[in-house]
Design an enzyme around this catalytic site. Structure first.
Site, PDB file in Angstrom:
ATOM      1  N   GLN A  95       3.208  15.254   4.080  1.00 35.20           N
ATOM      2  CA  GLN A  95       2.953  15.656   2.705  1.00 35.20           C
ATOM      3  C   GLN A  95       1.489  15.492   2.347  1.00 35.20           C
ATOM      4  O   GLN A  95       0.690  14.905   3.086  1.00 35.20           O
ATOM      5  CB  GLN A  95       3.818  14.809   1.759  1.00 35.20           C
ATOM      6  CG  GLN A  95       3.603  13.316   1.925  1.00 35.20           C
ATOM      7  CD  GLN A  95       4.667  12.478   1.218  1.00 35.20           C
ATOM      8  OE1 GLN A  95       4.336  11.735   0.306  1.00 35.20           O
ATOM      9  NE2 GLN A  95       5.919  12.610   1.639  1.00 35.20           N
ATOM     10  N   HIS A  97      -1.046  15.141  -1.542  1.00 33.86           N
ATOM     11  CA  HIS A  97      -1.039  15.009  -2.994  1.00 33.86           C
ATOM     12  C   HIS A  97      -2.281  15.665  -3.579  1.00 33.86           C
ATOM     13  O   HIS A  97      -3.364  15.646  -2.965  1.00 33.86           O
ATOM     14  CB  HIS A  97      -1.015  13.539  -3.417  1.00 33.86           C
ATOM     15  CG  HIS A  97       0.087  12.751  -2.788  1.00 33.86           C
ATOM     16  ND1 HIS A  97       1.422  13.054  -2.975  1.00 33.86           N
ATOM     17  CD2 HIS A  97       0.052  11.665  -1.978  1.00 33.86           C
ATOM     18  CE1 HIS A  97       2.159  12.180  -2.301  1.00 33.86           C
ATOM     19  NE2 HIS A  97       1.347  11.335  -1.689  1.00 33.86           N
ATOM     20  N   GLU A 115      -3.907   7.047  -2.958  1.00 33.37           N
ATOM     21  CA  GLU A 115      -3.082   5.868  -2.698  1.00 33.37           C
ATOM     22  C   GLU A 115      -3.660   5.059  -1.552  1.00 33.37           C
ATOM     23  O   GLU A 115      -4.633   5.453  -0.906  1.00 33.37           O
ATOM     24  CB  GLU A 115      -1.645   6.289  -2.377  1.00 33.37           C
ATOM     25  CG  GLU A 115      -1.517   7.166  -1.140  1.00 33.37           C
ATOM     26  CD  GLU A 115      -0.131   7.782  -1.003  1.00 33.37           C
ATOM     27  OE1 GLU A 115       0.834   7.263  -1.588  1.00 33.37           O
ATOM     28  OE2 GLU A 115      -0.011   8.785  -0.288  1.00 33.37           O
ATOM     29  N   HIS A 172      -0.493  13.345   5.259  1.00 33.69           N
ATOM     30  CA  HIS A 172      -0.083  12.018   5.697  1.00 33.69           C
ATOM     31  C   HIS A 172       1.431  11.879   5.735  1.00 33.69           C
ATOM     32  O   HIS A 172       2.156  12.680   5.140  1.00 33.69           O
ATOM     33  CB  HIS A 172      -0.661  10.944   4.769  1.00 33.69           C
ATOM     34  CG  HIS A 172      -0.117  11.014   3.359  1.00 33.69           C
ATOM     35  ND1 HIS A 172      -0.652  11.843   2.402  1.00 33.69           N
ATOM     36  CD2 HIS A 172       0.917  10.374   2.760  1.00 33.69           C
ATOM     37  CE1 HIS A 172       0.025  11.702   1.276  1.00 33.69           C
ATOM     38  NE2 HIS A 172       0.981  10.819   1.457  1.00 33.69           N
ATOM     39  N   ARG A 192       5.412  18.689  -0.042  1.00 35.10           N
ATOM     40  CA  ARG A 192       5.890  18.543   1.334  1.00 35.10           C
ATOM     41  C   ARG A 192       5.473  19.734   2.175  1.00 35.10           C
ATOM     42  O   ARG A 192       5.607  20.886   1.768  1.00 35.10           O
ATOM     43  CB  ARG A 192       7.422  18.430   1.371  1.00 35.10           C
ATOM     44  CG  ARG A 192       7.984  17.190   0.723  1.00 35.10           C
ATOM     45  CD  ARG A 192       9.484  17.046   1.030  1.00 35.10           C
ATOM     46  NE  ARG A 192      10.109  16.171   0.059  1.00 35.10           N
ATOM     47  CZ  ARG A 192      10.807  16.587  -1.001  1.00 35.10           C
ATOM     48  NH1 ARG A 192      10.991  17.882  -1.191  1.00 35.10           N
ATOM     49  NH2 ARG A 192      11.325  15.723  -1.836  1.00 35.10           N
TER      50      ARG A 192
END
Length: 316
Positions: A95, A97, A115, A172, A192
């Site tokens: 996936q 982001h 993250e 990642h 995804r």
């Protein structure tokens, strides 16, 4: 007087989840496929509940709005961070982001998602996916369409205690047999790219988001590997992992009774090993493995007595 807020986590069942959150931390989990503990959360999809003190029973989202003095009168409209513990009993989807600019336009004004991961534990030989080998967007697309995932995905061997910084736009995935503490922007937006052709309990494949992923993924991949620094104080070792535009993250290894100075910002704390007693102005608060808490802004000098390992974060 300000006091720490101890938080009741929220648990999320996932197709890739297991029982490590119960087995490792003693949490009461909803099923044998529990993948996520939302430990410190004020997100609309699940806000943690305060366990102690005069604010007990309120959600973190409520406290953020009603008690700005606790957080140092922040100017942001939403709580900026989200802390999770993830049980990757099976491979997570590959996936990516979006960043803030993309998410604001395409995800109803939500935050993007940068993250980081602290590897609490993992099986021997475990790995994760971080980045890809495509040099151009055309090559990236061709490798996806041909199903050449081995040619596309960049795999890294991992061990307990490793730390990884994952900026928005980074392809990642956590892989099987990994228990991770994740600190991220307060976002639940995921695109995804590959999900191993899995089906859920109803025989349905989960949605993929190839078009949006192509718009936000970093091509070519560039590493973002912060260099940790270590500082020793009396009875504690402090490892500084990252100071980014969104958060700063540290590990505190406590053995004895170290004293920590007052801090201007609020701190998010997660106990990943051991136990201790936080003391401030003569008042004591117990913290143990699996505890998650927030120390208020301008909390004053405090100590932690015990033997424990904590991951500490604060917004930038």
């Amino acid at each position: 007087m300000k006091h720490p807020l101890f938080l009741e986590p929220i648990f999320k069942e996932r197709i890739w989840g297991g029982t490590a959150l119960r087995d490792r931390f003693g949490y009461s989990i909803p099923s044998e496929k529990t993948g996520e503990c939302w430990a410190v959360s004020a997100h609309a999809n699940g806000s943690s509940t305060i366990q102690n003190g005069r604010l007990a029973g309120k959600t973190l989202d409520q406290v953020w709005k009603e008690c700005p003095e606790f957080f140092g009168f922040p100017q942001r409209s939403v709580f900026p961070l989200l802390v999770k513990v993830l049980d990757a009993n099976m491979d997570l989807s590959v996936q990516v982001h979006p960043d803030d600019d993309y998410a604001i336009v395409h995800e109803n004004g939500d935050l993007g998602k940068t993250e980081c991961w602290y590897i609490i534990d993992c099986k021997e030989g475990a790995e994760l996916i971080l980045g890809h080998h495509a040099g151009t967007k055309e090559e990236f697309k061709q490798l996806i369409e041909s199903g050449d995932w081995n040619g596309l995905l960049r795999r890294i061997n991992i061990k307990p205690g490793d730390f990884f910084y994952v900026p928005s736009g980074t392809l990642h995935a956590l892989c099987e047999g990994t228990l991770v503490l994740e600190i991220q922007q307060n976002s639940d937006t995921t695109y995804r790219v590959y999900d191993y052709e899995r089906c859920n309990d109803h025989g349905q494949k989960r949605d993929l988001h190839i078009e949006k992923a192509m718009e936000v993924v970093n091509i070519p991949h560039t590493d973002s590997e912060p260099i940790p620094s270590v500082k020793e104080i009396k009875d504690a070792v402090i490892t500084s992992y990252v100071q980014s535009d969104y958060f700063s993250v540290y590990k505190w290894n406590v053995s004895g009774k170290p004293v920590f100075p007052s801090h201007q910002t609020y701190l998010l704390g997660s106990v990943v090993e051991g136990s201790g007693i936080i003391e401030n102005n003569g008042v004591q608060y117990e913290c143990k493995k699996g505890s998650h808490f927030i120390l208020p802004a301008h909390f004053g000098e405090f100590s932690i007595e015990g033997t424990c390992e904590l991951i500490i974060a604060h917004p930038s």
